[in-house]
Design an enzyme around this catalytic site. Structure first.
Site, PDB file in Angstrom:
ATOM      1  N   GLU A 441       0.654  -1.160   0.024  1.00  0.00           N
ATOM      2  CA  GLU A 441       0.013   0.073   0.095  1.00  0.00           C
ATOM      3  C   GLU A 441       0.838   1.149  -0.129  1.00  0.00           C
ATOM      4  OE1 GLU A 441      -2.691  -0.136  -0.816  1.00  0.00           O
ATOM      5  OE2 GLU A 441      -2.973  -2.233  -0.518  1.00  0.00           O
ATOM      6  N   GLY A 442       2.121   1.291  -0.739  1.00  0.00           N
ATOM      7  CA  GLY A 442       2.886   2.444  -0.541  1.00  0.00           C
ATOM      8  C   GLY A 442       3.830   2.109   0.566  1.00  0.00           C
TER       9      GLY A 442
END
Ligand SMILES: Cc1cc2nc3c(=O)[nH]c(=O)nc-3n(C[C@H](O)[C@H](O)[C@H](O)COP(=O)(O)OP(=O)(O)OC[C@H]3O[C@@H](n4cnc5c(N)ncnc54)[C@H](O)[C@@H]3O)c2cc1C
Length: 595
Positions: A441-442
């Site tokens: 998610e980053g």
């Protein structure tokens, strides 16, 4: 004894600290009376402790299996049954608008459930988590027909969802996506390409599975500005939702990995798969951000949840394991040795865990409460203020809670000594499972860049200025003498945060490397300021209970844990400030070939 859901902590936060009762103007909040909340959390605890937790070690041991001939994935024993039980009980749709078949309860209640589910079995909880993200993306960008077809089925968990961004050559840099979408001429698109590491990209729970896929349309510009988002269901649904013909994609393999073995991490191959454009062409990344932002908050929950489960295991072990004697004299004179919980160094680790978990939980619940306000308030100014908090805090809770979550899992393993390194205790699984949350998610580095590069400067720094003003306003409120150290903690953290923000303003614009090199420490400083504020609010609520004659040790313990935070954790803020102010110089000093 295994994981116990922290229902009392949740009720304290919801009722005494965040004062849910004062939000009855928001949809669903009037229904969330303290009685209903307590009943609901007790039931959630029963499901997570009784159904999900026993499958945690099973999932780790068995993992998922893949059939190369059909692309089918078999999840670990018990997962499919647990999924059905969850859907039938309505847990997936707790906070979903009744229009789409949900119960319409506050998002913060759903958060309590998500935390429990993720503590009990992180690999399992990812399946419904990503489904909810797909729901939100279609809710935000879908046309009426798409909403009517997909939302009720995703809301309840009858169908599942997955998120397809990553490709072999494209991780953080989504501009490198190569998957292609070509118009079919009948309103649909044909998608071709490879996606890797797709969580829940295939499973054996649901009769249909909805892939949200980022791809490049013909003639679209290079980079992220050329990306569009597509709905690609596994079975092409008829208008009434009946799953029909098998779509042209399949899972061609599963990743072998360090943890979350119960979650299928899939290699997906799209070979002319039929897709429907979601939202506008070339605006795909903007639409996908709805799902990604939700997933980022979901990953923050994972960091907290794994930390809580690991801490509980460590606390149990420390009370039972007999080694050595307390330095001040035997505490267990009839036994061969004292329990290790008497030793200050073991206490230090347990207190570090407890102080950060409880403060971090409060910051996360506070953030999600603002999401409820943003979604439900009819007052435009209130909604904007709440949205500013959510935007600012999303990278902070994602990064801080997962970095600290992993550290806490490591400390919890350390408390176990050698036993923690073996498979006889759950500590090693928590450590392995929690590690991914810092990456997907980053990555946490990318979260910090998002904070200093986008969230901080947005709207002329409005969100940060409002946060600093909120800390000032809290510190200015009249407070009981017992709360003086907490108010001082808020004041000093606020001053350090302000100094770091000014430094970034003065140096980060002129030299982007300076802002980037400082971003990790700036994010941690902001998180610690947030925790100082939350600890002050929790201390205030606990002190009010004590002053009213409540003798439950829970409240005195809360104050003591809060003082530990002030004296032993918050001082780290000073080191982060000092590191922010060194800028890029020491970080960038060496030539690339020196590494
Ligand atoms: C178990 C698992 C499940 C996953 N689930 C999904 C999923 O469901 N859907 C999906 O689409 N993807 C998924 N992913 C992919 C995941 O989101 C990526 O791994 C992540 O985005 C990072 O990309 P990368 O691994 O290619 O690392 P890279 O982008 O190669 O980064 C490597 C390192 O360089 C740093 N870095 C890269 N660029 C920059 C920059 N510009 N500035 C500073 N630092 C930088 C990163 O922070 C990182 O430390 C999953 C991955 C795993 C392992």
């Amino acid at each position: 004894m295994a994981y116990k859901a922290p229902v009392k902590e949740h009720l304290f936060l919801l009722n005494e600290v965040l004062n849910l009762g004062s939000y009855s103007n928001l949809p669903g909040f009037a229904d969330a009376t303290p009685e209903l909340t307590a009943q609901l959390l007790d039931e959630a605890a029963r499901f997570c402790e009784g159904v999900l937790e026993p499958l945690n070690a099973v999932g780790d041991r068995e993992g998922c299996r893949h059939d190369p001939a059909t692309g089918a994935v078999t999840t670990p024993t018990g997962f499919a049954d647990a999924y059905r039980t969850m859907v039938e009980a309505g847990w997936s749709a707790l906070a979903v608008d009744p229009q789409w078949g949900g119960q319409g309860l506050p998002g913060v209640l759903n958060l309590a459930f998500n935390e429990m589910a993720s503590s009990a079995n992180m690999a399992f909880a990812m399946y419904p988590g990503l489904t909810h993200g797909a729901f939100s993306a279609i809710l935000s960008a879908g046309d009426e027909a798409q909403k009517a077809l997909y939302l009720p089925r995703l809301a309840t968990g009858e169908w599942a969802g997955a998120m397809n961004l990553t490709e072999p050559q494209c991780g953080t840099d989504l501009g490198l996506i190569r998957s292609k979408a070509v118009k079919s001429g009948d309103g649909t698109w044909k998608l071709t390409g490879e996606k890797i590491w797709i969580s829940g990209g295939e499973q054996d729970f649901t009769p249909n599975l909805v892939q949200l896929v980022l791809a490049r349309t013909e003639g679209a510009p290079a980079g992220t500005r050329g990306l569009s988002l597509f709905i690609v269901p596994k079975f092409l649904p008829a208008a009434d939702g009946t799953p029909g013909e098998r779509n042209g994609f399949k899972c061609v393999g599963l990743e072998e990995k360090m943890g979350i073995h119960g979650n299928a991490t899939c290699f997906m191959s799209y070979e002319g798969a039929t897709g429907w454009l979601l939202g506008e062409e070339t605006k795909g990344l903007r639409q996908m951000f709805v799902m990604m932002n939700e997933a980022r908050l979901g990953v923050a929950v994972q960091g907290l949840a794994q930390a809580e489960a690991a801490y509980q295991a460590a606390a149990r072990f420390a009370r039972e394991r007999l080694q050595g004697r307390a330095l001040t004299g035997p505490q267990n004179p009839d036994g061969p040795a004292d329990p290790i919980v008497v030793h200050p160094d073991v206490r230090r680790m347990l207190m570090d865990c407890k102080a950060v978990i409880e403060g971090g939980r409060a910051l996360l619940f506070w953030t999600i409460l603002h999401q409820d306000v943003e979604r439900g308030s009819t007052d435009e100014a209130e909604r904007q203020k709440a949205d500013d908090v959510v935007q600012l805090m999303t990278p902070v809770v994602k990064s801080f809670l997962t970095d600290r979550g992993f550290q806490i899992c490591s400390d919890a393993l350390q408390v176990h000594g050698g036993s923690g390194y073996t498979t006889h205790f759950p500590a090693a699984q928590y450590l392995r499972d929690s590690r991914i949350a810092m990456i997907y998610e980053g990555t946490n580095g990318v979260q910090a860049l998002d904070l200093v590069g986008r969230k901080l400067p947005a709207n002329g720094g409005r969100a940060m200025m409002a946060f600093l003003a909120e800390l000032d306003a809290f510190a200015a409120e009249p407070a009981d003498e017992a709360l003086a150290p907490f108010v001082e903690g808020v004041k000093s953290a606020k001053a350090q945060l302000q100094e770091a923000s000014l430094w970034l303003l003065q140096n980060g614009v002129a030299n982007p490397d300076a802002a980037a090199a400082s971003s990790h420490d700036y994010l941690n400083l902001l998180a610690l300021a947030g925790l100082a504020y939350m600890w002050a609010r929790m201390a205030k609520a606990a002190q009010a209970k004590i002053a009213a004659g409540d003798a439950d040790p829970f409240f005195a313990n809360k104050l003591a844990t809060g003082r530990y935070f002030l004296e032993r954790v918050l001082p780290e803020a000073g080191a982060h400030l000092a590191k922010v102010k060194t800028g890029a110089g020491p970080v960038m000093a060496l030539a690339a070939e020196a590494f």
